[in-house]
Design an enzyme around this catalytic site. Structure first.
Site, PDB file in Angstrom:
ATOM      1  N   ASN A  43       0.845  -1.201   0.000  1.00 18.75           N
ATOM      2  CA  ASN A  43       0.000   0.000   0.000  1.00 18.75           C
ATOM      3  C   ASN A  43       0.875   1.244   0.000  1.00 18.75           C
ATOM      4  O   ASN A  43       1.971   1.256   0.551  1.00 18.75           O
ATOM      5  CB  ASN A  43      -0.882   0.009   1.261  1.00 18.75           C
ATOM      6  CG  ASN A  43      -1.821   1.193   1.303  1.00 18.75           C
ATOM      7  OD1 ASN A  43      -2.455   1.532   0.301  1.00 18.75           O
ATOM      8  ND2 ASN A  43      -1.913   1.848   2.451  1.00 18.75           N
ATOM      9  N   HIS A  61       1.057   5.182   1.130  1.00 19.07           N
ATOM     10  CA  HIS A  61       0.411   6.069   2.114  1.00 19.07           C
ATOM     11  C   HIS A  61       1.119   7.423   2.124  1.00 19.07           C
ATOM     12  O   HIS A  61       2.347   7.473   2.189  1.00 19.07           O
ATOM     13  CB  HIS A  61       0.445   5.428   3.499  1.00 19.07           C
ATOM     14  CG  HIS A  61      -0.330   6.220   4.495  1.00 19.07           C
ATOM     15  ND1 HIS A  61      -1.716   6.203   4.539  1.00 19.07           N
ATOM     16  CD2 HIS A  61       0.068   7.098   5.448  1.00 19.07           C
ATOM     17  CE1 HIS A  61      -2.135   7.027   5.488  1.00 19.07           C
ATOM     18  NE2 HIS A  61      -1.066   7.585   6.048  1.00 19.07           N
ATOM     19  N   SER A 100       5.104   6.769   2.390  1.00 15.52           N
ATOM     20  CA  SER A 100       5.537   5.422   2.773  1.00 15.52           C
ATOM     21  C   SER A 100       4.909   4.384   1.849  1.00 15.52           C
ATOM     22  O   SER A 100       3.769   4.549   1.401  1.00 15.52           O
ATOM     23  CB  SER A 100       5.089   5.086   4.206  1.00 15.52           C
ATOM     24  OG  SER A 100       5.559   6.045   5.134  1.00 15.52           O
ATOM     25  N   ASP A 125      -2.810   0.761   7.675  1.00 17.66           N
ATOM     26  CA  ASP A 125      -1.562   1.517   7.481  1.00 17.66           C
ATOM     27  C   ASP A 125      -0.477   1.086   8.470  1.00 17.66           C
ATOM     28  O   ASP A 125       0.394   1.892   8.838  1.00 17.66           O
ATOM     29  CB  ASP A 125      -1.811   3.037   7.594  1.00 17.66           C
ATOM     30  CG  ASP A 125      -2.816   3.531   6.557  1.00 17.66           C
ATOM     31  OD1 ASP A 125      -2.825   2.983   5.438  1.00 17.66           O
ATOM     32  OD2 ASP A 125      -3.598   4.441   6.874  1.00 17.66           O
TER      33      ASP A 125
HETATM   34  C1  GRF Z   1      -2.566   9.181  -3.009  1.00 16.43           C
HETATM   35  O1  GRF Z   1      -2.167  10.364  -2.359  1.00 16.43           O
HETATM   36  C2  GRF Z   1      -2.452   8.015  -2.079  1.00 16.43           C
HETATM   37  O2  GRF Z   1      -1.351   8.076  -1.226  1.00 16.43           O
HETATM   38  C3  GRF Z   1      -3.732   8.165  -1.298  1.00 16.43           C
HETATM   39  O3  GRF Z   1      -4.678   8.475  -2.290  1.00 16.43           O
HETATM   40  C4  GRF Z   1      -4.051   9.202  -3.324  1.00 16.43           C
HETATM   41  C5  GRF Z   1      -4.384   8.532  -4.638  1.00 16.43           C
HETATM   42  O4  GRF Z   1      -4.042   9.301  -5.743  1.00 16.43           O
HETATM   43  N1  GRF Z   1      -4.016   7.031  -0.503  1.00 16.43           N
HETATM   44  P1  GRF Z   1      -4.217   8.724  -7.217  1.00 16.43           P
HETATM   45  O5  GRF Z   1      -5.633   8.191  -7.367  1.00 16.43           O
HETATM   46  O6  GRF Z   1      -3.190   7.646  -7.435  1.00 16.43           O
HETATM   47  O7  GRF Z   1      -3.985   9.911  -8.110  1.00 16.43           O
END
Ligand code: GRF
Length: 192
Positions: free
Chosen positions: A110, A112, A139, A148
């Site tokens: 994942n 984050h 991360s 997370d």
């Molecule tokens: C990213 O900032 C990710 O870390 C978070 O959601 C956002 C997704 O962006 N969990 P995208 O859809 O890949 O543009």
């Protein structure tokens, strides 16, 4: 040549899916070819679906709103993923909390938008911006039952500049995300 297959799960814009498609899909690292073999979205209107289409990839839409429990939704995800020999599942902006139905059966990473273990949860960008932390970051971690909370794979930080707006902060995070997630995939699948 050995091909390793990944599945990418997303919910929205899909800019991280785009980074994966641009940087690792159908590319060879250390004599290993990486293929995005499956895209799944839990939202029928996610823009990422169009990004995948441009690469000739169809997205399987599995909407959580059609399931009466998290477990049933997770079981549907697992069933779809297990139809193929997927080596790694990548959660790239997939905004769902997953249960043990998923986490015990699927090897997944994942992305984050904070330096974990700080700012877990769905509001990491806003909360890290609002804090007095002088660094922000990103991360990549293994998916575990704890939200997370799985083992860390990669992290990268940037320094807070004076006058940084929330948009500047978010942009700094997103540009790191687009580097670190493809790098982590390559590190996991091709660094033997
Ligand atoms: C990213 O900032 C990710 O870390 C978070 O959601 C956002 C997704 O962006 N969990 P995208 O859809 O890949 O543009």
């Amino acid at each position: 040549m050995l091909t390793k297959k990944i599945a990418v799960l997303f919910s929205g814009s899909g800019s991280n899916l785009q980074a994966i498609l641009d940087k690792v899909h159908n590319k060879v690292f250390n004599s290993v070819r990486i293929e995005v073999a499956l895209c799944i979205s839990n939202k029928a209107d996610a823009y990422g679906i169009q990004r995948a289409e441009k690469y000739g990839l169809e997205t399987k839409i599995i909407e959580n709103k059609n399931f009466s429990s998290r477990e049933e939704f997770d079981a549907a995800l697992v069933e779809e993923i297990k139809k193929q020999d997927i080596d790694l599942v990548v959660l790239a902006g997939f905004m769902r909390i997953l249960t043990s139905v998923f986490t015990t059966q699927i090897k997944a990473i994942n992305l984050h938008p904070s330096i974990l273990p700080l700012f877990k949860g769905a509001h990491a960008i806003q909360e890290s911006f609002d804090s007095d932390m002088q660094v922000g970051g990103v991360s990549v971690h293994w998916v575990s039952e704890e939200l997370d909370g799985g083992k860390l794979i990669a992290q990268r930080a940037f320094e807070r500049k004076s006058q940084m707006s929330l948009d500047d902060w978010a942009n700094a995070i997103h540009s790191i995300e687009h580097e670190i997630l493809p790098e982590a995939i390559v590190k996991i699948l091709c660094n033997n």
